[in-house]
Design a protein around this motif. Structure first.
Motif, PDB file in Angstrom:
ATOM      1  N   ILE A  20       0.840  -1.198   0.000  1.00 47.92           N
ATOM      2  CA  ILE A  20       0.000   0.000   0.000  1.00 47.92           C
ATOM      3  C   ILE A  20       0.884   1.261   0.000  1.00 47.92           C
ATOM      4  O   ILE A  20       0.559   2.254  -0.644  1.00 47.92           O
ATOM      5  CB  ILE A  20      -0.937  -0.041   1.233  1.00 47.92           C
ATOM      6  N   ASP A  39      11.788   2.590   4.671  1.00 51.99           N
ATOM      7  CA  ASP A  39      11.478   1.211   5.068  1.00 51.99           C
ATOM      8  C   ASP A  39      12.678   0.728   5.863  1.00 51.99           C
ATOM      9  O   ASP A  39      13.637   1.483   6.054  1.00 51.99           O
ATOM     10  CB  ASP A  39      11.212   0.311   3.847  1.00 51.99           C
ATOM     11  N   ASN A 106       2.304   4.378   7.251  1.00 50.59           N
ATOM     12  CA  ASN A 106       1.812   3.165   6.580  1.00 50.59           C
ATOM     13  C   ASN A 106       2.427   1.879   7.117  1.00 50.59           C
ATOM     14  O   ASN A 106       1.808   0.825   7.057  1.00 50.59           O
ATOM     15  CB  ASN A 106       2.113   3.289   5.077  1.00 50.59           C
ATOM     16  N   ARG A 108       3.833  -1.299   9.247  1.00 48.60           N
ATOM     17  CA  ARG A 108       3.322  -2.085  10.381  1.00 48.60           C
ATOM     18  C   ARG A 108       4.285  -3.226  10.660  1.00 48.60           C
ATOM     19  O   ARG A 108       5.056  -3.637   9.776  1.00 48.60           O
ATOM     20  CB  ARG A 108       1.951  -2.665  10.070  1.00 48.60           C
ATOM     21  N   TYR A 175      -2.377  -6.910  17.241  1.00 51.02           N
ATOM     22  CA  TYR A 175      -2.651  -6.108  16.038  1.00 51.02           C
ATOM     23  C   TYR A 175      -3.878  -5.229  16.248  1.00 51.02           C
ATOM     24  O   TYR A 175      -3.865  -4.020  15.964  1.00 51.02           O
ATOM     25  CB  TYR A 175      -2.857  -7.047  14.838  1.00 51.02           C
ATOM     26  N   LYS A 179      -4.085  -1.102  16.316  1.00 48.89           N
ATOM     27  CA  LYS A 179      -4.824  -0.376  15.274  1.00 48.89           C
ATOM     28  C   LYS A 179      -6.004   0.404  15.854  1.00 48.89           C
ATOM     29  O   LYS A 179      -6.363   1.454  15.319  1.00 48.89           O
ATOM     30  CB  LYS A 179      -5.279  -1.356  14.184  1.00 48.89           C
TER      31      LYS A 179
HETATM   32  N1  LIG Z   1      -2.493  -5.980   3.472  1.00 50.54           N
HETATM   33  C1  LIG Z   1      -3.674  -5.966   4.053  1.00 50.54           C
HETATM   34  O1  LIG Z   1      -4.523  -6.852   3.847  1.00 50.54           O
HETATM   35  C2  LIG Z   1      -4.050  -4.825   5.000  1.00 50.54           C
HETATM   36  C3  LIG Z   1      -5.349  -4.789   5.535  1.00 50.54           C
HETATM   37  C4  LIG Z   1      -5.680  -3.753   6.417  1.00 50.54           C
HETATM   38  C5  LIG Z   1      -4.741  -2.790   6.742  1.00 50.54           C
HETATM   39  N2  LIG Z   1      -3.496  -2.864   6.206  1.00 50.54           N
HETATM   40  C6  LIG Z   1      -2.528  -1.843   6.608  1.00 50.54           C
HETATM   41  O2  LIG Z   1      -1.923  -1.253   5.482  1.00 50.54           O
HETATM   42  C7  LIG Z   1      -0.570  -0.891   5.781  1.00 50.54           C
HETATM   43  C8  LIG Z   1       0.344  -1.437   4.712  1.00 50.54           C
HETATM   44  O3  LIG Z   1       0.228  -2.852   4.673  1.00 50.54           O
HETATM   45  P1  LIG Z   1       0.895  -3.736   3.504  1.00 50.54           P
HETATM   46  O4  LIG Z   1       0.164  -5.030   3.521  1.00 50.54           O
HETATM   47  O5  LIG Z   1       0.970  -2.936   2.258  1.00 50.54           O
HETATM   48  O6  LIG Z   1       2.432  -3.895   3.945  1.00 50.54           O
HETATM   49  P2  LIG Z   1       3.269  -4.851   4.942  1.00 50.54           P
HETATM   50  O7  LIG Z   1       2.458  -5.654   5.875  1.00 50.54           O
HETATM   51  O8  LIG Z   1       4.240  -5.559   4.103  1.00 50.54           O
HETATM   52  O9  LIG Z   1       4.048  -3.791   5.865  1.00 50.54           O
HETATM   53  C9  LIG Z   1       4.328  -2.486   5.472  1.00 50.54           C
HETATM   54  C10 LIG Z   1       5.788  -2.168   5.585  1.00 50.54           C
HETATM   55  O10 LIG Z   1       6.175  -1.998   6.963  1.00 50.54           O
HETATM   56  C11 LIG Z   1       7.557  -2.252   7.007  1.00 50.54           C
HETATM   57  N3  LIG Z   1       8.061  -2.480   8.368  1.00 50.54           N
HETATM   58  C12 LIG Z   1       7.869  -3.577   9.165  1.00 50.54           C
HETATM   59  N4  LIG Z   1       8.574  -3.442  10.300  1.00 50.54           N
HETATM   60  C13 LIG Z   1       9.240  -2.251  10.226  1.00 50.54           C
HETATM   61  C14 LIG Z   1      10.162  -1.568  11.060  1.00 50.54           C
HETATM   62  N5  LIG Z   1      10.564  -2.082  12.226  1.00 50.54           N
HETATM   63  N6  LIG Z   1      10.646  -0.370  10.646  1.00 50.54           N
HETATM   64  C15 LIG Z   1      10.276   0.164   9.464  1.00 50.54           C
HETATM   65  N7  LIG Z   1       9.405  -0.433   8.616  1.00 50.54           N
HETATM   66  C16 LIG Z   1       8.900  -1.635   8.993  1.00 50.54           C
HETATM   67  C17 LIG Z   1       7.731  -3.494   6.136  1.00 50.54           C
HETATM   68  O11 LIG Z   1       9.070  -3.654   5.716  1.00 50.54           O
HETATM   69  C18 LIG Z   1       6.768  -3.203   4.991  1.00 50.54           C
HETATM   70  O12 LIG Z   1       7.406  -2.631   3.874  1.00 50.54           O
HETATM   71  C19 LIG Z   1      -0.286  -1.416   7.191  1.00 50.54           C
HETATM   72  O13 LIG Z   1      -0.406  -0.369   8.130  1.00 50.54           O
HETATM   73  C20 LIG Z   1      -1.374  -2.443   7.409  1.00 50.54           C
HETATM   74  O14 LIG Z   1      -1.722  -2.601   8.771  1.00 50.54           O
HETATM   75  C21 LIG Z   1      -3.122  -3.853   5.333  1.00 50.54           C
END
Ligand SMILES: NC(=O)c1ccc[n+]([C@@H]2O[C@H](COP(=O)([O-])OP(=O)(O)OC[C@H]3O[C@@H](n4cnc5c(N)ncnc54)[C@H](O)[C@@H]3O)[C@@H](O)[C@H]2O)c1
Length: 283
Positions: A20, A39, A106, A108, A175, A179
């Motif tokens: 995202i 990142d 963004n 997580r 989680y 959130k």
């Molecule tokens: N994918 C889904 O189904 C979904 C659903 C609801 C909400 N979200 C939310 O959307 C956002 C993006 O999710 P996504 O699925 O695209 O990505 P993702 O779960 O892969 O995580 C996003 C990024 O966070 C980075 N990250 C993890 N630990 C870290 C740290 N210690 N320091 C710095 N960066 C760190 C990861 O490297 C990754 O690039 C998140 O906040 C997630 O909670 C996602």
């Protein structure tokens, strides 16, 4: 001319090939914004197989895509569990571009190890989820918010929350709590920053078709003797069946709402939490 010409957006967790964060970065860059992407360097074992196959290089690859759109991009490796690195991220972004106009929290914690009942949840995993999903967002708002206040031109802060910000599912105490807290942080920060015309909103996706790595899915794939890619694909198909609009979200569905909230047109919206879930949850 794009609606973000002259604006700078800072986005955390933006290195995923189908994440995202990347979708938000490309959406804003396509409309004129210069981008700071960050990142942290993940061990190969914690990367989606699709990224390994494609030799994806996290924010280095996303930066090339942004620059191909004719925009400038600063990439900063920042581990969000380390407070000094978060402060440094804001300072480097401001000194490189001279200003920051949009912040998108963004990132997580990598999910999966949290997927146990609350009585089996380790304090370490709990702490990591709160640290990355909530405290890091607070620190980014604190440091970038100060810069925005000093600039005196208002600003836009968008927290990527979740349907888990509004309704718990089984085996997700860490989680879900992290959130839900993000919504509290969104509302309180919106009130504190309103006098400076800085809006703070949250976006709450349901299931999204990302390749995000998940320890639980990796374990389940092994138990079923399936590749992680095939198992993940089956999870996405199954999740789509319970969505009224018939599919899970694409990262771009989320980026579209983020882009609106970052725009001048959203200037009178603050403290809100918008669902992007195809009709699965209404509040
Ligand atoms: N994918 C889904 O189904 C979904 C659903 C609801 C909400 N979200 C939310 O959307 C956002 C993006 O999710 P996504 O699925 O695209 O990505 P993702 O779960 O892969 O995580 C996003 C990024 O966070 C980075 N990250 C993890 N630990 C870290 C740290 N210690 N320091 C710095 N960066 C760190 C990861 O490297 C990754 O690039 C998140 O906040 C997630 O909670 C996602």
């Amino acid at each position: 001319m794009g609606q973000y010409d002259g604006k700078v957006a800072l986005i955390t967790g933006a290195g995923g090939m189908k994440g995202i964060g990347r979708a938000c970065a490309l959406k804003l860059a396509a409309q004129g914004a210069d981008i700071v992407i960050s990142d942290f360097k993940r061990p190969t074992n914690d990367l989606p197989p699709q990224e390994i196959k494609a030799q994806w290089r996290s924010i280095d690859s996303v930066a090339e895509e942004i620059e191909a759109l004719g925009r400038r991009c600063l990439r900063v490796w920042c581990n969000l569990t380390i407070s000094s690195q978060i402060e440094d991220l804001a300072a480097r972004a401001a000194s490189h571009f001279g200003h920051i106009d949009i912040l998108i929290n963004n990132a997580r914690a990598i999910i999966g190890r949290d997927r146990v009942g609350v009585t089996d949840l380790s304090e370490e995993v709990w702490g990591q989820f709160l640290r990355i999903n909530t405290t890091a967002a607070f620190l980014n708002i604190k440091h970038v918010g100060r810069i925005m206040v000093e600039q005196g031109n208002g600003g836009r802060i968008i927290n990527i929350a979740s349907d888990a910000s509004k309704r718990a599912k089984i085996n997700t105490a860490a989680y879900t709590t992290s959130k839900f807290a993000l919504i509290g942080l969104t509302q309180a920060s919106a009130l504190d920053l309103a006098q400076h015309h800085i809006t703070v909103n949250a976006v709450c996706p349901g299931s999204v078709n990302t390749d995000r790595f998940n320890y639980w899915e990796a374990d389940q794939a092994q138990v079923r003797n399936m590749s992680l890619e095939d198992f993940r694909a089956s999870v996405v198909v199954d999740a789509g069946k319970s969505v009224p609009l018939g599919r899970v979200a694409e990262p771009e569905d989320v980026a579209n709402v983020v882009s609106f909230l970052a725009s001048a047109e959203a200037g009178f919206i603050t403290g809100q939490a918008y669902n992007v879930n195809g009709g699965t949850l209404f509040h």
